[in-house]
Write an enzyme that holds these catalytic residues in place. Structure first.
Site, PDB file in Angstrom:
ATOM      1  N   HIS A  70     -10.691 -26.891-110.199  1.00 17.05           N
ATOM      2  CA  HIS A  70      -9.587 -26.023-109.809  1.00 17.05           C
ATOM      3  C   HIS A  70      -9.853 -24.641-110.398  1.00 17.05           C
ATOM      4  O   HIS A  70     -10.442 -24.519-111.489  1.00 17.05           O
ATOM      5  CB  HIS A  70      -8.254 -26.559-110.350  1.00 17.05           C
ATOM      6  CG  HIS A  70      -7.780 -27.807-109.658  1.00 17.05           C
ATOM      7  ND1 HIS A  70      -6.507 -28.307-109.824  1.00 17.05           N
ATOM      8  CD2 HIS A  70      -8.421 -28.645-108.795  1.00 17.05           C
ATOM      9  CE1 HIS A  70      -6.369 -29.409-109.085  1.00 17.05           C
ATOM     10  NE2 HIS A  70      -7.510 -29.633-108.461  1.00 17.05           N
ATOM     11  N   GLU A  72      -8.079 -22.450-111.949  1.00 16.69           N
ATOM     12  CA  GLU A  72      -7.554 -22.143-113.290  1.00 16.69           C
ATOM     13  C   GLU A  72      -8.349 -22.843-114.389  1.00 16.69           C
ATOM     14  O   GLU A  72      -8.513 -22.296-115.479  1.00 16.69           O
ATOM     15  CB  GLU A  72      -6.074 -22.537-113.400  1.00 16.69           C
ATOM     16  CG  GLU A  72      -5.167 -21.889-112.361  1.00 16.69           C
ATOM     17  CD  GLU A  72      -4.901 -22.829-111.203  1.00 16.69           C
ATOM     18  OE1 GLU A  72      -5.866 -23.402-110.641  1.00 16.69           O
ATOM     19  OE2 GLU A  72      -3.714 -23.011-110.853  1.00 16.69           O
ATOM     20  N   CYS A 100      -1.357 -26.830-111.650  1.00  9.48           N
ATOM     21  CA  CYS A 100      -1.010 -28.253-111.707  1.00  9.48           C
ATOM     22  C   CYS A 100      -0.981 -28.682-113.178  1.00  9.48           C
ATOM     23  O   CYS A 100      -1.300 -27.898-114.080  1.00  9.48           O
ATOM     24  CB  CYS A 100      -2.016 -29.086-110.907  1.00  9.48           C
ATOM     25  SG  CYS A 100      -3.639 -29.230-111.674  1.00  9.48           S
ATOM     26  N   CYS A 103      -4.368 -28.118-114.871  1.00  9.27           N
ATOM     27  CA  CYS A 103      -4.663 -26.696-115.115  1.00  9.27           C
ATOM     28  C   CYS A 103      -3.754 -26.133-116.204  1.00  9.27           C
ATOM     29  O   CYS A 103      -4.188 -25.332-117.031  1.00  9.27           O
ATOM     30  CB  CYS A 103      -4.516 -25.905-113.832  1.00  9.27           C
ATOM     31  SG  CYS A 103      -5.796 -26.300-112.619  1.00  9.27           S
TER      32      CYS A 103
HETATM   33 ZN   LIG Z   1      -4.998 -27.514-110.937  1.00 10.76          ZN
END
Ligand SMILES: [Zn+2]
Length: 172
Positions: A70, A72, A100, A103
């Site tokens: 991801h 981040e 999320c 992250c």
């Molecule tokens: Zn994430």
């Protein structure tokens, strides 16, 4: 089961400044490039304590064959290596969609002091639905980001309509 965003509830966080909006637009541009590069349409940028963009990261789940890639997480990992937690306390991570739980955890461990996001997770959930490519979670990022031993300033959502654009027609 997922809930569609209520248009009445998708108002910008009044804490988001014009400068914040500029940097969020930068993350939306990164998200658009991420999609063009064959990945999920997510992007993040890191802004230092002088207001300069010092890093950016795209999603890499598809091309890196890495479900943890991801934007981040990638950004938080690079940021910690380059700058260290002490300096990162004065830095801001901007992201095209609310971090999320994974992250948010990565951001916490990096030491980054401030997070600004465009699309709320619940709005993203309305876009992805139950697409197995991205079975979006329903965890308020503030719960994780402020569930540790230091407070992280969190601002968002903001510019949700603009942030939704790179997702158009992407999810099944
Ligand atoms: Zn994430």
């Amino acid at each position: 089961m997922h809930t569609r965003p209520d248009p009445e509830e998708t108002m910008d966080d009044p804490q988001a400044t014009e400068t914040d909006r500029e940097f969020l637009r930068a993350t939306i541009a990164v998200a658009t490039r991420s999609r063009e590069h064959g990945n999920h349409p997510f992007g993040a940028v890191l802004v230092d304590d002088q207001g300069r963009v010092v890093l950016e990261a795209e999603n890499g789940v598809t091309t890196e064959h890495d479900m943890l890639s991801h934007a981040e997480v990638t950004l938080a990992r690079q940021a910690w290596r380059l700058f260290g937690a002490e300096r990162l306390a004065g830095y801001s991570l901007y992201t095209s969609a609310e971090p999320c739980a994974m992250c948010s955890g990565a951001i916490y461990w990096s030491g980054i002091g401030r997070v600004v996001y465009a699309l709320a997770e619940r709005s993203l959930l309305g876009l992805t639905g139950d697409d197995p490519e991205n079975p979006t979670m329903s965890v308020d990022s503030r719960v994780v980001l402020n569930g540790g031993q230091r407070a992280i300033e969190v601002v968002g959502p903001a510019l949700e309509d603009e942030a939704a654009a790179p997702h158009a027609g992407f999810w099944n």
